[in-house]
Design an enzyme around this catalytic site. Structure first.
Site, PDB file in Angstrom:
ATOM      1  N   PRO A 204       0.696  -1.228  -0.003  1.00  0.00           N
ATOM      2  CA  PRO A 204       0.044  -0.076  -0.227  1.00  0.00           C
ATOM      3  C   PRO A 204       0.858   1.279  -0.099  1.00  0.00           C
ATOM      4  CG  PRO A 204      -0.795  -1.507   1.717  1.00  0.00           C
ATOM      5  CD  PRO A 204       0.545  -2.107   1.024  1.00  0.00           C
ATOM      6  N   GLY A 207       2.321   3.687  -4.792  1.00  0.00           N
ATOM      7  CA  GLY A 207       2.113   4.596  -5.950  1.00  0.00           C
ATOM      8  C   GLY A 207       1.385   3.869  -7.186  1.00  0.00           C
ATOM      9  N   LYS A 208       0.604   3.016  -6.817  1.00  0.00           N
ATOM     10  CA  LYS A 208       0.086   2.098  -8.068  1.00  0.00           C
ATOM     11  C   LYS A 208      -1.152   3.039  -8.537  1.00  0.00           C
ATOM     12  CE  LYS A 208      -1.299  -1.279  -5.011  1.00  0.00           C
ATOM     13  NZ  LYS A 208      -0.282  -0.972  -3.902  1.00  0.00           N
ATOM     14  N   THR A 209      -1.925   3.602  -7.833  1.00  0.00           N
ATOM     15  CA  THR A 209      -3.111   4.530  -8.458  1.00  0.00           C
ATOM     16  C   THR A 209      -2.227   5.676  -8.954  1.00  0.00           C
ATOM     17  OG1 THR A 209      -3.991   3.873  -6.331  1.00  0.00           O
ATOM     18  CG2 THR A 209      -5.090   5.573  -7.716  1.00  0.00           C
ATOM     19  N   HIS A 423      18.892   3.161  30.882  1.00  0.00           N
ATOM     20  CA  HIS A 423      18.788   2.015  29.919  1.00  0.00           C
ATOM     21  C   HIS A 423      18.970   2.358  28.635  1.00  0.00           C
ATOM     22  CE1 HIS A 423      16.002  -1.494  28.706  1.00  0.00           C
ATOM     23  NE2 HIS A 423      15.853  -0.526  27.721  1.00  0.00           N
ATOM     24  N   GLU A 424      18.319   3.449  28.041  1.00  0.00           N
ATOM     25  CA  GLU A 424      18.680   4.116  26.499  1.00  0.00           C
ATOM     26  C   GLU A 424      19.929   4.354  26.402  1.00  0.00           C
ATOM     27  OE1 GLU A 424      16.350   3.582  24.627  1.00  0.00           O
ATOM     28  OE2 GLU A 424      14.784   3.342  25.988  1.00  0.00           O
ATOM     29  N   HIS A 427      21.716   1.116  25.527  1.00  0.00           N
ATOM     30  CA  HIS A 427      21.638   0.708  24.182  1.00  0.00           C
ATOM     31  C   HIS A 427      22.616   1.717  23.428  1.00  0.00           C
ATOM     32  CE1 HIS A 427      17.872  -1.686  24.277  1.00  0.00           C
ATOM     33  NE2 HIS A 427      17.240  -0.818  24.820  1.00  0.00           N
TER      34      HIS A 427
HETATM   35  P1  ADP Z   1      -1.393   2.662  -3.895  1.00  0.00           P
HETATM   36  O1  ADP Z   1      -2.275   3.090  -5.009  1.00  0.00           O
HETATM   37  O2  ADP Z   1       0.016   1.821  -4.205  1.00  0.00           O
HETATM   38  O3  ADP Z   1      -1.806   2.245  -2.495  1.00  0.00           O
HETATM   39  P2  ADP Z   1      -1.086   5.696  -4.042  1.00  0.00           P
HETATM   40  O4  ADP Z   1      -0.948   5.589  -5.491  1.00  0.00           O
HETATM   41  O5  ADP Z   1      -2.500   5.876  -3.853  1.00  0.00           O
HETATM   42  O6  ADP Z   1      -0.555   4.218  -3.737  1.00  0.00           O
HETATM   43  O7  ADP Z   1      -0.240   6.635  -3.216  1.00  0.00           O
HETATM   44  C1  ADP Z   1      -0.616   7.309  -2.342  1.00  0.00           C
HETATM   45  C2  ADP Z   1       0.179   8.719  -2.361  1.00  0.00           C
HETATM   46  O8  ADP Z   1       1.482   8.502  -2.185  1.00  0.00           O
HETATM   47  C3  ADP Z   1       0.076   9.296  -3.924  1.00  0.00           C
HETATM   48  O9  ADP Z   1      -0.897  10.049  -4.257  1.00  0.00           O
HETATM   49  C4  ADP Z   1       1.307  10.175  -3.892  1.00  0.00           C
HETATM   50  O10 ADP Z   1       1.246  11.491  -3.600  1.00  0.00           O
HETATM   51  C5  ADP Z   1       2.132   9.333  -2.902  1.00  0.00           C
HETATM   52  N1  ADP Z   1       3.408   8.566  -3.594  1.00  0.00           N
HETATM   53  C6  ADP Z   1       3.285   7.220  -3.678  1.00  0.00           C
HETATM   54  N2  ADP Z   1       4.446   6.721  -4.466  1.00  0.00           N
HETATM   55  C7  ADP Z   1       4.914   7.907  -4.861  1.00  0.00           C
HETATM   56  C8  ADP Z   1       6.031   8.114  -5.683  1.00  0.00           C
HETATM   57  N3  ADP Z   1       6.685   7.052  -6.282  1.00  0.00           N
HETATM   58  N4  ADP Z   1       6.333   9.273  -6.183  1.00  0.00           N
HETATM   59  C9  ADP Z   1       5.498  10.560  -5.779  1.00  0.00           C
HETATM   60  N5  ADP Z   1       4.535  10.526  -4.954  1.00  0.00           N
HETATM   61  C10 ADP Z   1       4.127   9.211  -4.468  1.00  0.00           C
HETATM   62 ZN    ZN Z   2      15.453  -1.386  25.427  1.00  0.00          ZN
END
Ligand code: ADP
Ligand code: ZN
Length: 618
Positions: A204, A207-209, A423-424, A427
């Site tokens: 997710p 940038g597929k969309t 603790h930190e 590390h």
């Molecule tokens: P998907 O469909 O893979 O879940 P989206 O295309 O909806 O992801 O991406 C959400 C937003 O993240 C896009 O509208 C864009 O603004 C940003 N984004 C994601 N990938 C890129 C990329 N490679 N370059 C620039 N913006 C990106």
């Molecule tokens: Zn720790």
């Protein structure tokens, strides 16, 4: 619509409850009515169903308290009284007969139709509600468009490939299609086979969309989109109908692009029990397949679909002639992250100290969408502080916010805070002096989200595989917090719970998966496996002996004890420096790499990763 139905209800209520406007009339028993008739006291009567309305010649005491009156009312027995009419005739009473509900002809019609009206109203109301639910996904808002209006948008998008940073492989594959969409005739004339369906695969936010839109924008063709998840809640049959309309519209404005988001939510393997054999889903899927097969190849409609679970898709979708072209989108690497940050920071004024490279290095595993969110959060922070530009501090704050949730003010007792600092710092000290551990980025005792404090290390380079020494050092760093508590405070706390869990998981992987233990050897003895449908680890029936299990357990323990020993040796050796660091950390709350190095002296040459965060375990 609802108002109309309500109006009907109120109107009919008024009509029905409107009593006939008469003089005060007294209700008398039937026997008394009969005797009045016999005594020839009654002037006239009106028979209305089983009600008699009558008038006396002379007012008499007929009220319940003996009041005088001339108008009366009585009820005739339901089984009728055969002698009544004769008696009335004998007594010379004028008789009018009225149909029971004559006065309310309209009321009568209303009475007959009211249940239907109510049902219709309810149905329409439900439909509008469902339509509005669809509208949530950008679907049709109007009832009339409920079944037809399929696409969120059918315009030519404004984004182009210039808006997609990185993803060079995916872009290259997609670029080929631009030419075709721009001039399909040229390709068709030569009988070239153009792919019908392209499947975009990736996590997710990669940038597929965006890429699908950019293709449409680049080629200047309309973009029709629909999301698989929209079909899940809708009435049966609607999904298929919407798919049909969507494709029709796309064909009409060809050349065009149809984008199906979340294909896996309709496209899961049919007939599997998982996901609950959803009828609607199957119908929709079948419709999509039918539409794709129905293309003659001359329509110049390209179908792009996105999924982050290609493994669960119905094989029918992937057959030749359907989604046979696959394009993979990865989470961005360091260079791509820089490029994406730059794309989204195009319109924001940046202060001179902003180093995109450094920000990108601090955000391993961030998706494009998360990086966009990071820039946005930084801009919001800057605006809130009335700054003119986005500073590095804004980005840093935004990063922590995106990563872990908002900073919270948690009342920490002074001694608890001291333990946290010890603790930190533990590390940090081990990370600083262990030869193969990652470079430190920062250490903090500011609570944030679920984390009480955290030590963050940064890889100089992306890591794809992890060598043995590196893993051993990583476990040692994880134990550094615990070791410091033990050394300086003499006791342990529950704060190290998550540390131990992380260290154990890692050690177990080293022993049972990566063959990093002499005693066990190169055998795969893991207990769980990633389940392809559920996307998480599931316990498997153990397929190795009791003896092997014991050997693994011993090897894991040995590895962990060795790492802890290394951590506590480093701490004993640099005890003074640790104390200095603790004091500084308590004063400053957050220390960055330069401050840490100044306090501890230059670190060894470091190769590379990762965040040890101390989560609360409540
Ligand atoms: P998907 O469909 O893979 O879940 P989206 O295309 O909806 O992801 O991406 C959400 C937003 O993240 C896009 O509208 C864009 O603004 C940003 N984004 C994601 N990938 C890129 C990329 N490679 N370059 C620039 N913006 C990106
Ligand atoms: Zn720790």
């Amino acid at each position: 619509m609802l108002a109309m139905v309500l109006g009907f209800i109120i109107l009919s209520y008024l009509l029905l409850s409107r009593a006939p406007p008469t003089e005060l009339s007294y209700e008398i028993p039937y026997s008394e009515f009969n005797s009045l008739v016999r005594e020839r006291e009654v002037d006239e009567v009106e028979l209305r169903g089983d009600i008699v309305n009558g008038k006396l010649f002379v007012p008499r005491a007929i009220g319940p308290q003996g009041q005088k009156g001339a108008i009366f009312r009585s009820r005739i027995p339901a089984f009728g009284d055969d002698s009544l009419l004769l008696n009335l005739e004998d007594a010379g009473v004028a008789v009018t007969v009225v149909a029971p509900h004559e006065a309310g002809l309209f009321t009568q019609i209303l009475l007959a139709t009211l249940p239907w009206l109510l049902l219709l109203g309810l149905f329409l109301w439900l439909m509008t509600r469902a339509a509005r639910n669809l509208g949530r996904f950008g679907g049709p808002k109007e009832l009339s468009g409920f079944l037809e209006a399929p696409a969120k948008e059918a315009e030519v998008p404004e984004v182009t490939f210039a808006d997609v940073a990185g993803q060079e492989n995916a872009k290259r594959e997609i670029t080929e299609l631009v030419e075709y969409l721009k001039n399909p005739a040229k390709f068709l004339k030569l009988g070239a086979e153009i792919p019908k369906g392209v499947l975009l695969m990736g996590a997710p936010g990669t940038g597929k969309t965006l890429l699908a839109k950019a293709l449409a924008g680049e080629a200047g063709v309309p973009f029709f989109s629909i999301s698989g998840s929209e079909f899940i809640e809708v009435f049966v049959g609607v999904g298929a109908s919407r798919v049909r309309h969507l494709f029709e519209a796309a064909k009409k404005s060809s050349p065009s692009i149809v984008f199906i988001d979340e294909l896996d939510s309709v496209g899961r393997t049919r007939g599997t029990g998982l996901g609950g054999g959803h009828d609607e889903r199957e119908q929709t899927l079948n419709q999509i397949l039918a539409e794709m097969d129905g293309f003659s190849g001359r329509e110049a409609v390209l179908i792009l679909a996105a999924t982050n679970r290609p493994d669960v898709l119905d094989p029918a979708l992937l057959r030749p002639g359907r989604f046979d072209r696959h394009v993979m989108l990865d989470l961005p690497d360091l260079n791509d992250r820089v490029a994406i940050l730059k794309v989204h920071a195009r319109k924001t004024p940046l202060a001179a100290d902003v180093d995109m490279d450094k920000i990108a290095r601090g955000t391993p595993g961030f998706s494009g969408a998360e990086l966009k969110n990071l820039v946005n959060e930084a801009a919001i922070l800057a605006a809130r502080q009335d700054e003119q530009q986005l500073t590095m501090a804004d980005f840093d704050e935004a990063r922590d916010k995106v990563l872990m949730g908002t900073e919270r003010s948690l009342a920490i007792e002074p001694d608890e805070r001291h333990r946290l600092a010890v603790h930190e710092a533990g590390h940090t000290l081990v990370a600083h002096f262990a030869a193969h551990a990652d470079t430190l980025y920062k250490v903090t005792i500011v609570p944030r989200g679920r984390a009480l404090g955290g030590t963050q290390q940064l890889p100089e380079h992306e890591r794809h595989t992890m060598p043995e020494e590196y893993l051993q050092d990583r476990i040692a760093v994880i134990f550094g917090g615990r070791a410091a508590e033990k050394e300086l405070l003499g006791t342990l706390s529950s704060g190290a719970d998550d540390d131990i869990h992380q260290a154990t998981t890692m050690a177990r992987a080293m022993v049972s998966r990566w063959g990093m233990s002499e005693a066990v050897g190169p055998v795969d003895l893991r207990e769980s496996e990633e389940h392809p449908f559920l996307g998480r680890e599931m316990a498997q029936p153990r397929h190795y002996s009791e003896h092997s299990a014991e050997v693994v357990d011993d090897a894991v323990r040995e590895l962990l004890i060795k790492a802890e020993l290394r951590a506590s040796n480093i701490i004993k050796q640099h005890r003074d420096k640790l104390n200095k660091l603790i004091t500084l950390l308590e004063k400053e709350e957050t220390l960055y790499r330069e401050q840490i190095e100044e306090c501890l002296g230059a670190a060894l040459e470091k190769k590379s990763i990762v965040v040890v965060s101390d989560n609360q375990t409540s």
